[in-house]
Design a protein around this motif. Structure first.
Motif, PDB file in Angstrom:
ATOM      1  N   UNK A  42      -0.980   5.176  10.677  1.00 24.12           N
ATOM      2  CA  UNK A  42      -0.007   4.614   9.736  1.00 24.12           C
ATOM      3  C   UNK A  42       1.416   4.961  10.152  1.00 24.12           C
ATOM      4  N   UNK A  43       1.561   6.126  10.805  1.00 21.34           N
ATOM      5  CA  UNK A  43       2.888   6.606  11.183  1.00 21.34           C
ATOM      6  C   UNK A  43       3.636   5.640  12.088  1.00 21.34           C
ATOM      7  N   UNK A  44       2.922   4.843  12.872  1.00 28.19           N
ATOM      8  CA  UNK A  44       3.633   3.920  13.753  1.00 28.19           C
ATOM      9  C   UNK A  44       3.424   2.456  13.351  1.00 28.19           C
ATOM     10  N   UNK A  45       2.830   2.230  12.177  1.00 22.08           N
ATOM     11  CA  UNK A  45       2.615   0.840  11.730  1.00 22.08           C
ATOM     12  C   UNK A  45       3.940   0.224  11.278  1.00 22.08           C
ATOM     13  N   UNK A  46       4.282  -0.973  11.765  1.00 23.47           N
ATOM     14  CA  UNK A  46       5.547  -1.577  11.340  1.00 23.47           C
ATOM     15  C   UNK A  46       5.484  -2.194   9.934  1.00 23.47           C
ATOM     16  N   UNK A  47       4.282  -2.580   9.498  1.00 20.76           N
ATOM     17  CA  UNK A  47       4.132  -3.218   8.180  1.00 20.76           C
ATOM     18  C   UNK A  47       2.997  -2.517   7.431  1.00 20.76           C
TER      19      UNK A  47
ATOM     20  N   UNK B 157      -2.706  -7.760   3.004  1.00 26.69           N
ATOM     21  CA  UNK B 157      -2.390  -7.018   4.236  1.00 26.69           C
ATOM     22  C   UNK B 157      -2.746  -7.851   5.463  1.00 26.69           C
ATOM     23  N   UNK B 158      -3.912  -8.512   5.425  1.00 25.71           N
ATOM     24  CA  UNK B 158      -4.327  -9.329   6.586  1.00 25.71           C
ATOM     25  C   UNK B 158      -3.371 -10.491   6.797  1.00 25.71           C
ATOM     26  N   UNK B 159      -2.968 -11.144   5.693  1.00 29.06           N
ATOM     27  CA  UNK B 159      -2.056 -12.296   5.820  1.00 29.06           C
ATOM     28  C   UNK B 159      -0.747 -11.870   6.470  1.00 29.06           C
ATOM     29  N   UNK B 160      -0.297 -10.655   6.149  1.00 33.17           N
ATOM     30  CA  UNK B 160       0.967 -10.147   6.706  1.00 33.17           C
ATOM     31  C   UNK B 160       0.787  -9.525   8.084  1.00 33.17           C
ATOM     32  N   UNK B 161      -0.457  -9.218   8.446  1.00 28.96           N
ATOM     33  CA  UNK B 161      -0.703  -8.441   9.670  1.00 28.96           C
ATOM     34  C   UNK B 161      -0.316  -6.991   9.467  1.00 28.96           C
ATOM     35  N   UNK B 162      -0.505  -6.495   8.242  1.00 30.20           N
ATOM     36  CA  UNK B 162      -0.085  -5.133   7.892  1.00 30.20           C
ATOM     37  C   UNK B 162      -1.279  -4.180   7.821  1.00 30.20           C
ATOM     38  N   UNK B 163      -0.999  -2.881   7.936  1.00 35.55           N
ATOM     39  CA  UNK B 163      -2.017  -1.859   7.704  1.00 35.55           C
ATOM     40  C   UNK B 163      -2.130  -1.636   6.198  1.00 35.55           C
ATOM     41  N   UNK B 164      -3.332  -1.283   5.772  1.00 32.19           N
ATOM     42  CA  UNK B 164      -3.554  -0.976   4.353  1.00 32.19           C
ATOM     43  C   UNK B 164      -3.417   0.533   4.150  1.00 32.19           C
ATOM     44  N   UNK B 165      -2.650   0.919   3.135  1.00 28.13           N
ATOM     45  CA  UNK B 165      -2.499   2.344   2.801  1.00 28.13           C
ATOM     46  C   UNK B 165      -2.730   2.495   1.300  1.00 28.13           C
ATOM     47  N   UNK B 166      -2.668   3.734   0.805  1.00 27.99           N
ATOM     48  CA  UNK B 166      -2.994   3.947  -0.605  1.00 27.99           C
ATOM     49  C   UNK B 166      -2.294   5.174  -1.150  1.00 27.99           C
ATOM     50  N   UNK B 167      -2.228   5.215  -2.490  1.00 21.86           N
ATOM     51  CA  UNK B 167      -1.795   6.447  -3.153  1.00 21.86           C
ATOM     52  C   UNK B 167      -3.010   7.374  -3.250  1.00 21.86           C
ATOM     53  N   UNK B 168      -2.754   8.590  -3.639  1.00 26.30           N
ATOM     54  CA  UNK B 168      -3.812   9.605  -3.610  1.00 26.30           C
ATOM     55  C   UNK B 168      -5.035   9.298  -4.488  1.00 26.30           C
ATOM     56  N   UNK B 169      -4.839   8.794  -5.733  1.00 23.39           N
ATOM     57  CA  UNK B 169      -6.036   8.570  -6.561  1.00 23.39           C
ATOM     58  C   UNK B 169      -7.034   7.622  -5.900  1.00 23.39           C
ATOM     59  N   UNK B 170      -6.539   6.666  -5.132  1.00 23.61           N
ATOM     60  CA  UNK B 170      -7.426   5.701  -4.472  1.00 23.61           C
ATOM     61  C   UNK B 170      -8.302   6.422  -3.441  1.00 23.61           C
ATOM     62  N   UNK B 171      -7.691   7.368  -2.718  1.00 21.53           N
ATOM     63  CA  UNK B 171      -8.439   8.114  -1.694  1.00 21.53           C
ATOM     64  C   UNK B 171      -9.302   9.180  -2.353  1.00 21.53           C
ATOM     65  N   UNK B 172      -8.771   9.812  -3.413  1.00 18.94           N
ATOM     66  CA  UNK B 172      -9.573  10.816  -4.136  1.00 18.94           C
ATOM     67  C   UNK B 172     -10.862  10.185  -4.680  1.00 18.94           C
ATOM     68  N   UNK B 173     -10.752   8.925  -5.097  1.00 21.74           N
ATOM     69  CA  UNK B 173     -11.934   8.225  -5.624  1.00 21.74           C
ATOM     70  C   UNK B 173     -12.891   7.788  -4.525  1.00 21.74           C
ATOM     71  N   UNK B 174     -12.453   7.936  -3.270  1.00 18.82           N
ATOM     72  CA  UNK B 174     -13.290   7.520  -2.147  1.00 18.82           C
ATOM     73  C   UNK B 174     -13.279   6.015  -1.931  1.00 18.82           C
ATOM     74  N   UNK B 175     -12.285   5.310  -2.518  1.00 20.27           N
ATOM     75  CA  UNK B 175     -12.229   3.856  -2.342  1.00 20.27           C
ATOM     76  C   UNK B 175     -11.683   3.495  -0.967  1.00 20.27           C
ATOM     77  N   UNK B 176     -10.789   4.348  -0.458  1.00 23.40           N
ATOM     78  CA  UNK B 176     -10.293   4.194   0.916  1.00 23.40           C
ATOM     79  C   UNK B 176     -10.302   5.576   1.564  1.00 23.40           C
TER      80      UNK B 176
END
Ligand code: FAD
Length: 323
Positions: free
Chosen positions: A200-205, A226-245
């Motif tokens: 993610x650190x070097x993703x432009x979008x 994200x796909x339409x834009x050609x972007x990487x998908x990222x998340x806030x902490x609750x999304x990762x804490x829940x194991x969704x990403x």
């Protein structure tokens, strides 16, 4: 103030984005006395790194070279920089706040009995250095006192890296005297945070999703955007804490720090722990149904609305525009 030097980090033969951000910070500091910073590259063969560094708006590049610097060791870097400092008497040494710098810069500062101000997020006149305290809830201002040099490390994403310039800076070589016996550690494999499928650190979008998405089954909505834009998908902490990403997609104080050209925050409130990881983005767009959400305070563009209506419409509009 005369000598501001910035130490760049060799990442597998290339210089990473955070080092260019450190150059921007060092140039900002040097500009307070109408100067430009000098870049330092360290290793056994640094010619290519030095040429790359020379195009980034620095006054000069110094190659600190020795065969015993072929691989990073705290002892090797500390010894080499100590000798360089004795020879050149710099006022400031600026570093990117990386794992490697956290390993050796405190040892260097302690060896010389000087100050290290770590994880700096801004530099104001004086110079005064700003850094966050207590997970970003407070911010402190520091003015170094005592003899030079002072050591400064800068937070990833806090300064905007400049574009490369066509003309290169002058290059000099400094050869430290290092004995094998001075190096007390044997380097192993460089540390990698996690086996990351995504940098993610070097993703432009980046399209980042928060708790506003409500449940994991709704994630394809933002994945499509994200796909339409050609972007990487990222998340806030609750999304990762829940194991969704996966955790490697978390942005914030306990996740990654990012500085893309575009950060599109979907259903994210803008808690301080999230903001510290993305506020260095060049353009921030927020979609949130709450007009008072703190994310709008850092956003360049805001859409107040229901993400379940806005996101599909935006995805369609992007797909149409790209046809
Ligand atoms: P919420 O704060 O719940 O916000 C959800 C947002 O979605 C709200 O603003 C709401 O208005 C909006 N919304 C709801 N429904 C809709 C809809 N239909 N359409 C549009 N908008 C909608 N957090 C991180 O992100 N990263 C970290 O690294 C991190 N580290 C932390 C470390 C510590 C020590 C602590 C204490 C906390 C940390 N947190 C971190 C957690 C942080 O404090 C917040 O709890 C978290 O960022 C909130 O995530 P969120 O914005 O997704 O959720």
């Amino acid at each position: 103030m005369s000598g501001v030097y910035v130490v760049l980090e060799d990442r597998n033969g290339r210089i990473g984005r955070i080092s260019w951000e450190a150059v921007a910070a060092a140039n900002l500091l040097a500009a307070q006395s109408g100067d430009k910073a000098t870049a330092i590259v360290i290793g056994a063969q640094t010619e290519a790194l030095a040429s790359e560094a020379g195009t980034k708006g620095v006054a000069k590049v110094v190659r600190i070279e020795h065969p015993l610097l072929a691989q990073y060791t705290s002892d090797g870097y500390t010894t080499a920089l100590q000798q360089f400092i004795a020879a050149e008497s710099p006022d400031y040494l600026v570093f990117p706040h990386t794992y490697q710098v956290r390993d050796y810069a405190p040892a260097l500062a302690a060896r010389l009995g000087r100050v290290l101000i770590g994880d700096v997020t801004a530099i104001t006149d004086g110079p005064v250095f700003i850094r966050s305290l207590m997970q970003g809830r407070l911010s402190g201002s520091y003015r170094p006192s005592g003899a030079a040099p002072s050591f400064i490390s800068v937070q990833s994403g806090a300064f905007r890296a400049g574009e490369a310039q066509s003309s290169g800076a002058a290059i000099a070589v400094f050869t430290p005297a290092i004995e094998a016996a001075q190096i007390r550690t044997k380097p192993g494999e460089p540390f990698r945070g996690t086996a990351q499928a995504v940098d993610l650190g070097s993703a432009p979008l980046i399209v980042a999703v928060g708790r506003g998405i409500k449940e994991a089954d709704n994630l394809p909505l933002v994945q499509d955007l994200a796909s339409a834009l050609g972007a990487e998908l990222a998340a806030s902490r609750p999304i990762c804490d829940n194991g969704w990403l996966p955790i490697e997609r978390q942005v914030g104080s306990s996740g990654q720090t990012v500085a893309p050209k575009l950060y599109l925050a979907v259903g994210i409130s803008g808690a301080i722990q999230h903001l510290v990881g993305m506020k260095g983005s060049q353009c921030i767009v927020a979609i949130n149904k709450d007009a008072e959400a703190p994310i709008f305070e850092v956003a360049d563009y805001g859409i107040v609305g229901d993400l379940f209506e806005v996101v599909p419409a935006l995805t369609e509009a992007i797909k149409t525009a790209r046809q």
